[in-house]
Scaffold this active site. Sequence first.
Site, PDB file in Angstrom:
ATOM      1  N   CYS A  10      -5.883  -3.088  30.291  1.00 48.29           N
ATOM      2  CA  CYS A  10      -6.898  -2.796  31.301  1.00 48.29           C
ATOM      3  C   CYS A  10      -7.788  -4.023  31.502  1.00 48.29           C
ATOM      4  CB  CYS A  10      -7.735  -1.594  30.851  1.00 48.29           C
ATOM      5  SG  CYS A  10      -9.086  -1.193  31.974  1.00 48.29           S
ATOM      6  N   CYS A  34     -11.567  -3.135  30.085  1.00 44.90           N
ATOM      7  CA  CYS A  34     -11.923  -2.949  28.673  1.00 44.90           C
ATOM      8  C   CYS A  34     -10.890  -3.512  27.692  1.00 44.90           C
ATOM      9  CB  CYS A  34     -12.150  -1.466  28.380  1.00 44.90           C
ATOM     10  SG  CYS A  34     -10.650  -0.462  28.502  1.00 44.90           S
ATOM     11  N   CYS A  82      -7.451   4.391  33.136  1.00 49.15           N
ATOM     12  CA  CYS A  82      -7.565   3.978  31.749  1.00 49.15           C
ATOM     13  C   CYS A  82      -8.333   5.075  31.015  1.00 49.15           C
ATOM     14  CB  CYS A  82      -8.302   2.649  31.651  1.00 49.15           C
ATOM     15  SG  CYS A  82      -8.665   2.145  29.952  1.00 49.15           S
ATOM     16  N   CYS A 112     -11.940   3.642  29.574  1.00 47.74           N
ATOM     17  CA  CYS A 112     -13.109   3.317  30.410  1.00 47.74           C
ATOM     18  C   CYS A 112     -13.084   3.953  31.792  1.00 47.74           C
ATOM     19  CB  CYS A 112     -13.239   1.797  30.538  1.00 47.74           C
ATOM     20  SG  CYS A 112     -11.986   1.037  31.600  1.00 47.74           S
ATOM     21  N   CYS A 150       2.896   3.528  39.038  1.00 46.22           N
ATOM     22  CA  CYS A 150       2.736   2.537  40.091  1.00 46.22           C
ATOM     23  C   CYS A 150       1.299   1.996  39.995  1.00 46.22           C
ATOM     24  CB  CYS A 150       2.997   3.222  41.433  1.00 46.22           C
ATOM     25  SG  CYS A 150       3.109   2.124  42.821  1.00 46.22           S
TER      26      CYS A 150
END
Length: 148
Positions: free
Chosen positions: A65, A68, A114, A117, A137
């Site tokens: 991510c 984070c 995510c 976060c 995707c």
Amino acid sequence: MIQWKTILHLTSKGNLEPNHRVEKSDSEWQEILTPEQYRITRQKGTERPHSGALCSSFDQGKYSCVCCNTPLFDATIKFDSNSGWPSFTQPITENAIKYHKDISFGMIRIEALCNTCDAHLGHVFPDGPKPSGLRYCMNSEAMILTPE
């Protein structure tokens, strides 16, 4: 291995707990992200198809991510879906991704976020290759690739 049925269950009954949480204010996110990263991850934007740097890259490594740094996907399960966005068949761990029913734009889709976060990553669809049949995707701007 996560299956479509599992994703639908998590979407309606509640997601798995993340290993930890990262929470910041909008102004804190704006300080650490580029304007495009902020638009996609915090405002649920989408990059144009075939425009992302990670779309055609098949380098080995881990995709994390951008907000984070939580590991999300391994390059070994990335595939060319011809969709214009980086596509994966499974998350790196079952609790890396949070699922949310998305009814925007007159469609019903499953949003992938995510789980650490709440960054918008993209969407997951049940039209991927075997054995999972899933296609995560993702937006390139929502991830960073750490080469192995």
